[in-house]
Write an enzyme that holds these catalytic residues in place. Sequence first.
Site, PDB file in Angstrom:
ATOM      1  N   ILE A  36       0.832  -1.215   0.000  1.00  0.00           N
ATOM      2  CA  ILE A  36       0.000   0.000   0.000  1.00  0.00           C
ATOM      3  C   ILE A  36       0.861   1.256   0.000  1.00  0.00           C
ATOM      4  CG2 ILE A  36      -0.304   0.076   2.530  1.00  0.00           C
ATOM      5  CD1 ILE A  36      -3.412   0.701   1.466  1.00  0.00           C
ATOM      6  N   ARG A  37       2.078   1.145   0.540  1.00  0.00           N
ATOM      7  CA  ARG A  37       3.042   2.238   0.391  1.00  0.00           C
ATOM      8  C   ARG A  37       4.430   1.637   0.267  1.00  0.00           C
ATOM      9  NH1 ARG A  37       1.374   2.077   5.657  1.00  0.00           N
ATOM     10  NH2 ARG A  37      -0.491   3.298   5.275  1.00  0.00           N
ATOM     11  N   ASP A  53      -3.455  -1.594  -3.154  1.00  0.00           N
ATOM     12  CA  ASP A  53      -4.289  -1.731  -1.958  1.00  0.00           C
ATOM     13  C   ASP A  53      -4.933  -3.115  -2.009  1.00  0.00           C
ATOM     14  OD1 ASP A  53      -6.309  -1.722  -0.097  1.00  0.00           O
ATOM     15  OD2 ASP A  53      -7.225   0.172  -0.766  1.00  0.00           O
ATOM     16  N   TYR A 143      -8.185 -11.612  15.079  1.00  0.00           N
ATOM     17  CA  TYR A 143      -7.236 -12.123  14.084  1.00  0.00           C
ATOM     18  C   TYR A 143      -7.448 -13.629  13.856  1.00  0.00           C
ATOM     19  CZ  TYR A 143      -2.517 -13.253  12.279  1.00  0.00           C
ATOM     20  OH  TYR A 143      -1.449 -13.689  11.546  1.00  0.00           O
TER      21      TYR A 143
HETATM   22  N1  SER Z   1       2.807 -13.738  14.955  1.00  0.00           N
HETATM   23  C1  SER Z   1       1.416 -13.456  14.820  1.00  0.00           C
HETATM   24  C2  SER Z   1       0.914 -12.556  15.872  1.00  0.00           C
HETATM   25  O1  SER Z   1       1.498 -12.548  16.944  1.00  0.00           O
HETATM   26  C3  SER Z   1       0.628 -14.735  14.861  1.00  0.00           C
HETATM   27  O2  SER Z   1       0.341 -15.138  13.582  1.00  0.00           O
HETATM   28  O3  SER Z   1      -0.062 -11.905  15.672  1.00  0.00           O
END
Ligand code: SER
Length: 313
Positions: A36-37, A53, A143
């Site tokens: 993206i940059r 992007d 995540y």
């Molecule tokens: N290393 C990553 C994190 O700590 C895990 O995929 O978010």
Amino acid sequence: MTPKILIIGACGQIGSELTLALRDIYGVSQVVASDIRNNNPELAASGPFEILDATNKEQIESCIEEHGITDVYLMAAMLSATAEKYPDKAWNLNMNSLFHILDLARDKKIKKVFWPSSIAVFGPSTPKEHTPQQTIMEPSTVYGISKLAGERWCEYYHKNYGVDVRSIRYPGLISWKTLPGGGTTDYAIDIYHQALEKGSYECFLDEKTTLPMMYMDDAIRATISLMQAESDSVKIRSSYNLAGVSFNPSEIAAVIKKHISGFSISYKPDFRQKIADSWPGSIDDSAARDHWGWESKFDLEAITKDMLSNLRN
Ligand code: SER
């Protein structure tokens, strides 16, 4: 046929080293780096570079057409600690970018996809030691939820549309060339920098928090060998468990102390402790070993030697 590769998120911790490794193997002109940059002048100076992007499908598609791209490595993502602060942004980046690439592969605009997953797909109810390839997966982080959903979609696109997508559940990755950003395992890199600069380190995880980790050289080798494997041997199309070493902050500190005698560590756990506590301590990667011959090389001692000598230079 030599692949023509696009790396999305090439300036990141993995992308920057992967780009250079792939350029060594396939030739500079075969590997287009994008981000993206442009905050990695070495990448842009050493071969083709595009500003891209990862959430913009039109931009990606025109880049793919312009360069005749066959293989995409989608390395752009928001990591665990940052994602807890910006849940909707993390979901948007981590999921939409994946859909764009999977859709382009389904529509035959590209041939092969690499997408990184993570040990974050596991959660508090997962068996903690030698976590199996197939097990209980109830991730408790933004995540982890995005990575688990992504894995299911990868398998879905493979089964239903024949998409050749390959993936690894990376452990925490340790490297000296490019700093990571916003991960829970970042302490294992910070600690080397601070050990050299200050001779001490205040750790944001407690001393007994054991996590699966891996040296970047191993991770890059694994990624390339999975992508080079015959399609038939890639039997898992969600994502492969991969193991390197497992250690906790007091163990890494003890190894650093062998090289920097006055080094000291203190502990001040923050919000990342809860994330780390939800993840496994060690990983069973026998499927990756059996299917495509994976074997890790770097133990904690070898990692420490290499980290300190490169950071000293
Ligand atoms: N290393 C990553 C994190 O700590 C895990 O995929 O978010």
